[in-house]
Design an enzyme around this catalytic site. Structure first.
Site, PDB file in Angstrom:
ATOM      1  N   SER A  69      -1.147   6.303   0.854  1.00  0.00           N
ATOM      2  CA  SER A  69      -2.431   5.791   0.826  1.00  0.00           C
ATOM      3  C   SER A  69      -2.580   5.317   2.209  1.00  0.00           C
ATOM      4  O   SER A  69      -1.833   5.098   3.013  1.00  0.00           O
ATOM      5  CB  SER A  69      -2.476   4.644  -0.095  1.00  0.00           C
ATOM      6  OG  SER A  69      -2.578   5.147  -1.495  1.00  0.00           O
ATOM      7  N   LEU A  78       0.874  -1.232   0.070  1.00  0.00           N
ATOM      8  CA  LEU A  78       0.134  -0.002   0.118  1.00  0.00           C
ATOM      9  C   LEU A  78       0.846   1.331   0.034  1.00  0.00           C
ATOM     10  O   LEU A  78       1.881   1.310   0.884  1.00  0.00           O
ATOM     11  CB  LEU A  78      -0.737   0.143   1.242  1.00  0.00           C
ATOM     12  CG  LEU A  78      -1.983   0.955   1.188  1.00  0.00           C
ATOM     13  CD1 LEU A  78      -3.002   0.887   0.086  1.00  0.00           C
ATOM     14  CD2 LEU A  78      -2.968   0.944   2.472  1.00  0.00           C
ATOM     15  N   ASP A  79       0.697   2.131  -0.988  1.00  0.00           N
ATOM     16  CA  ASP A  79       1.615   3.146  -1.061  1.00  0.00           C
ATOM     17  C   ASP A  79       1.793   3.877   0.103  1.00  0.00           C
ATOM     18  O   ASP A  79       0.864   4.031   0.826  1.00  0.00           O
ATOM     19  CB  ASP A  79       1.029   4.139  -2.166  1.00  0.00           C
ATOM     20  CG  ASP A  79       1.075   3.359  -3.523  1.00  0.00           C
ATOM     21  OD1 ASP A  79       1.839   2.701  -3.969  1.00  0.00           O
ATOM     22  OD2 ASP A  79       0.182   3.949  -4.443  1.00  0.00           O
ATOM     23  N   ALA A  80       2.867   4.861   0.483  1.00  0.00           N
ATOM     24  CA  ALA A  80       3.074   5.506   1.703  1.00  0.00           C
ATOM     25  C   ALA A  80       2.011   6.568   1.630  1.00  0.00           C
ATOM     26  O   ALA A  80       1.476   7.042   2.775  1.00  0.00           O
ATOM     27  CB  ALA A  80       4.471   6.369   1.396  1.00  0.00           C
ATOM     28  N   ARG A 126      -0.123   1.562  -7.727  1.00  0.00           N
ATOM     29  CA  ARG A 126      -0.691   3.014  -7.798  1.00  0.00           C
ATOM     30  C   ARG A 126      -1.972   2.838  -8.959  1.00  0.00           C
ATOM     31  O   ARG A 126      -2.265   3.863  -9.341  1.00  0.00           O
ATOM     32  CB  ARG A 126       0.302   4.118  -8.249  1.00  0.00           C
ATOM     33  CG  ARG A 126       1.209   4.467  -7.097  1.00  0.00           C
ATOM     34  CD  ARG A 126       2.122   5.509  -7.485  1.00  0.00           C
ATOM     35  NE  ARG A 126       1.313   6.700  -7.181  1.00  0.00           N
ATOM     36  CZ  ARG A 126       1.211   7.425  -6.119  1.00  0.00           C
ATOM     37  NH1 ARG A 126       2.127   6.697  -5.031  1.00  0.00           N
ATOM     38  NH2 ARG A 126       0.705   8.419  -5.816  1.00  0.00           N
TER      39      ARG A 126
END
Length: 209
Positions: free
Chosen positions: A63, A59-61, A159
């Site tokens: 998000s 999970l992206d930073a 993403r």
């Protein structure tokens, strides 16, 4: 003469599901989805104290939301790899007003250049009633309205949700992952985690064969 008969014991068929403990974390904004780092940004190690568990998918930073962790490598693959089509649900605050055409494009699949996304389940939604304030707050443009979308996809490439909404003219301002398969954020405050043994996934062959 005494007659005899042979009774064959019936054995219970093997279970089609297995129960494996997993850790559910509500990852805050800005936290790297890994346990190691250079000390300049927080990582999962700053929140999860259980040893030998690792995230099943990233999970992206920038998000927020649900990260599923486990020590079971096969379960990690089952959750993370697109071939297994495990649904992941996101709530996205987007810039602009979602048109019917934009929602239809997301539902059909979006050409992102390097690949075409699989069809998504998508709908307009009010701001979630469980929503927490983000730190730092989202930067808005006063002249541009915002809206919330609920999207469910089974791919989860790098993403992907942000790229999908941008491709239909709706840049994502805030993104929260609510669920991964049977697991959800319900009852988890930002930065909190819990052990979950209540859910099972069907058995599957090694390496998805």
């Amino acid at each position: 003469m005494i007659s005899t008969r042979t009774v064959t014991a019936r054995t219970r068929p093997p279970s089609t599901a297995r129960r494996v403990a997993v850790v559910l974390l509500n990852k805050p904004y800005g936290v790297l989805c890994q346990f190691s780092g250079d000390g300049t940004r927080p990582t999962l190690a700053d929140f999860v104290s259980m040893p030998d568990v690792y995230p099943a998918g990233r999970l992206d930073a920038d998000s927020e939301g649900l990260v599923v962790l486990t020590a079971d490598g096969a379960l990690q693959a089952r959750i993370a790899h697109p071939r297994h089509k495990l649904a992941k649900t996101y709530f996205a605050e987007v810039e602009g007003v979602p048109s019917d055409a934009a929602l239809a494009a997301l539902a059909r699949g979006v050409d992102l250049g390097d690949f075409v996304t699989a069809p998504a389940r998508v709908r307009r939604t009010p701001p979630p009633d469980w929503l927490w304030p983000r730190d730092p707050p989202v930067r808005f443009r006063k002249s541009v309205p915002t809206a919330w979308l609920e999207l469910a996809i089974a791919e989860g490439r790098n993403r992907q949700v942000r790229r999908m909404t941008a491709a239909v003219g709706l840049p994502t301002l805030r993104l929260i992952r609510w669920s991964v398969g049977p697991w959800t954020l319900a009852g988890l405050a930002p930065g909190a985690w819990r052990i979950d043994t209540a859910h099972v996934l069907p058995n599957f062959p090694p390496h998805g064969r």
